[in-house]
Write an enzyme that holds these catalytic residues in place. Structure first.
Site, PDB file in Angstrom:
ATOM      1  N   ASP A 136      80.790  -6.458 -14.644  1.00  0.00           N
ATOM      2  CA  ASP A 136      79.148  -5.395 -14.639  1.00  0.00           C
ATOM      3  C   ASP A 136      79.152  -5.512 -16.412  1.00  0.00           C
ATOM      4  OD1 ASP A 136      77.496  -2.783 -13.794  1.00  0.00           O
ATOM      5  OD2 ASP A 136      78.040  -2.986 -15.888  1.00  0.00           O
ATOM      6  N   ASN A 174      75.892   3.476  -5.849  1.00  0.00           N
ATOM      7  CA  ASN A 174      74.508   4.748  -6.159  1.00  0.00           C
ATOM      8  C   ASN A 174      73.533   4.565  -6.116  1.00  0.00           C
ATOM      9  OD1 ASN A 174      75.894   5.886  -8.395  1.00  0.00           O
ATOM     10  ND2 ASN A 174      74.983   3.829 -10.005  1.00  0.00           N
ATOM     11  N   GLY A 194      70.952   7.245 -10.172  1.00  0.00           N
ATOM     12  CA  GLY A 194      71.116   6.566 -10.770  1.00  0.00           C
ATOM     13  C   GLY A 194      71.744   5.030 -10.636  1.00  0.00           C
ATOM     14  N   GLN A 195      71.019   4.783  -9.336  1.00  0.00           N
ATOM     15  CA  GLN A 195      70.770   2.975  -9.125  1.00  0.00           C
ATOM     16  C   GLN A 195      69.377   2.685  -9.186  1.00  0.00           C
ATOM     17  OE1 GLN A 195      69.512   2.414  -5.485  1.00  0.00           O
ATOM     18  NE2 GLN A 195      70.166   0.212  -4.974  1.00  0.00           N
ATOM     19  N   HIS A 237      75.542  -2.942  -4.285  1.00  0.00           N
ATOM     20  CA  HIS A 237      76.364  -3.217  -4.787  1.00  0.00           C
ATOM     21  C   HIS A 237      77.845  -1.933  -5.516  1.00  0.00           C
ATOM     22  CE1 HIS A 237      73.357  -1.441  -7.767  1.00  0.00           C
ATOM     23  NE2 HIS A 237      74.173  -0.632  -8.335  1.00  0.00           N
ATOM     24  N   HIS A 245      80.590  -0.647  -7.324  1.00  0.00           N
ATOM     25  CA  HIS A 245      81.064  -0.315  -8.865  1.00  0.00           C
ATOM     26  C   HIS A 245      83.093   0.039  -8.659  1.00  0.00           C
ATOM     27  CE1 HIS A 245      77.631   0.277 -11.186  1.00  0.00           C
ATOM     28  NE2 HIS A 245      76.829   0.646  -9.961  1.00  0.00           N
TER      29      HIS A 245
END
Ligand code: DGP
Length: 114
Positions: free
Chosen positions: A31, A87, A93-94, A100, A102
């Site tokens: 990230d 998310n 919070g996307q 994806h 995290h």
């Protein structure tokens, strides 16, 4: 493949990323704004906008994403202590609308998340 999608561009090499893993179905990379000492994302090469867009034809793909992600975590020294976050939607919070997971590790986590 969605030509306007940031993560599709990372998959096809248009945008560089610190790659940890790739196979026919998945791509994993660090990230860009890590929230833990270890923070990587695993994404399917198939463009799916987020968790709520997963269909029954993706069941195997999304299950395997979990398993491959856990293997990458192990290979990168996170062991069995990590947090997995998906998310879905802006309020959650996307910010990138390509599904994806995290994987965060390397420190103790708190709960509840913000
Ligand atoms: P989310 O907020 O759940 O949609 O997560 C998107 C993540 O993607 C966020 O933690 C930052 C990361 N990210 C955004 N743009 C880039 C990029 O260009 N490269 C990399 N490596 N990560 C990115």
């Amino acid at each position: 493949m969605d030509s306007n999608c940031l993560f599709c561009k990372i998959i096809n090499g248009e945008i560089p990323a610190d790659k940890l893993y790739e196979d026919d179905d998945f791509f994993a990379f660090r990230d860009i704004t890590p929230q833990a000492p270890q923070h990587f994302l695993i994404i399917p090469k198939k463009h799916i906008s987020g968790p709520s867009a997963v269909t029954d034809e993706d069941d195997q793909l999304i299950g395997r994403m979990m398993r491959v992600g856990a293997e990458i975590a192990k290979e990168n020294g996170i062991g069995d202590n990590f947090r997995v976050v998906l998310n879905n939607g802006e309020d959650a919070g996307q910010s990138v609308f390509h599904i994806h997971m995290h994987f965060l590790g390397g420190r103790a986590m708190t709960w509840p998340p913000g």
